[in-house]
Design an enzyme around this catalytic site. Structure first.
Site, PDB file in Angstrom:
ATOM      1  N   GLY A 181       1.018   7.085   2.800  1.00  0.00           N
ATOM      2  CA  GLY A 181       0.100   8.217   2.776  1.00  0.00           C
ATOM      3  C   GLY A 181      -1.321   7.838   2.415  1.00  0.00           C
ATOM      4  N   CYS A 182      -1.558   6.610   1.992  1.00  0.00           N
ATOM      5  CA  CYS A 182      -2.928   6.170   1.701  1.00  0.00           C
ATOM      6  C   CYS A 182      -3.545   5.650   2.986  1.00  0.00           C
ATOM      7  CB  CYS A 182      -2.944   5.050   0.655  1.00  0.00           C
ATOM      8  SG  CYS A 182      -2.612   5.619  -1.006  1.00  0.00           S
ATOM      9  N   VAL A 183      -4.758   6.079   3.256  1.00  0.00           N
ATOM     10  CA  VAL A 183      -5.447   5.637   4.484  1.00  0.00           C
ATOM     11  C   VAL A 183      -6.361   4.474   4.209  1.00  0.00           C
ATOM     12  CG1 VAL A 183      -5.283   7.798   5.717  1.00  0.00           C
ATOM     13  CG2 VAL A 183      -7.176   7.442   4.167  1.00  0.00           C
TER      14      VAL A 183
ATOM     15  N   LYS B 162       0.851  -1.192   0.000  1.00  0.00           N
ATOM     16  CA  LYS B 162       0.000   0.000   0.000  1.00  0.00           C
ATOM     17  C   LYS B 162       0.884   1.238   0.000  1.00  0.00           C
ATOM     18  CE  LYS B 162      -3.518   1.965   3.045  1.00  0.00           C
ATOM     19  NZ  LYS B 162      -4.289   1.645   4.247  1.00  0.00           N
TER      20      LYS B 162
END
Length: 105
Positions: free
Chosen positions: A103-105, A100
């Site tokens: 910075g991606c939640v 992933k």
């Protein structure tokens, strides 16, 4: 931990469905993940993004940011959202078999 079954092969995934081992990735695995993500068929444009994601991962150890993805892959933000609805960087990374993006939640 989860398991993705592709053909006769069982592949380990993390709790969010990302591959634990990049070496388990194949085009068949990508197609199976894409279907789980609601993408029925991977087009040539999907593969442009997937291959760019993998190239960045191999060179830098992580997937590209959305900004880098749109600036350097040749795929616009609008097209990314059409190809990978509801979170293109996360979905593209998952289908590409990489971790992933930071910075991606």
């Amino acid at each position: 931990m989860g398991v993705l079954v592709v053909g006769s092969k069982s592949i380990q995934t993390d709790d969010e469905g990302y591959l634990v081992n990049f070496s388990d990735w194949s085009k068949e695995v990508a197609e199976a993940i894409a279907k789980q993500e609601g993408i029925e068929q991977l087009t040539d444009r999907h593969w442009v993004v997937i291959e760019f994601m993998q190239k960045e991962f191999k060179e830098h150890g992580t997937g590209p940011s959305m900004r880098k993805l749109t600036k350097e892959s040749g795929v616009s933000t609008k097209e990314l959202y059409e190809l990978f609805p509801k979170g293109p960087a996360k979905k593209a990374a998952k289908i590409a078999g990489i971790k992933k993006p930071v910075g991606c939640v």
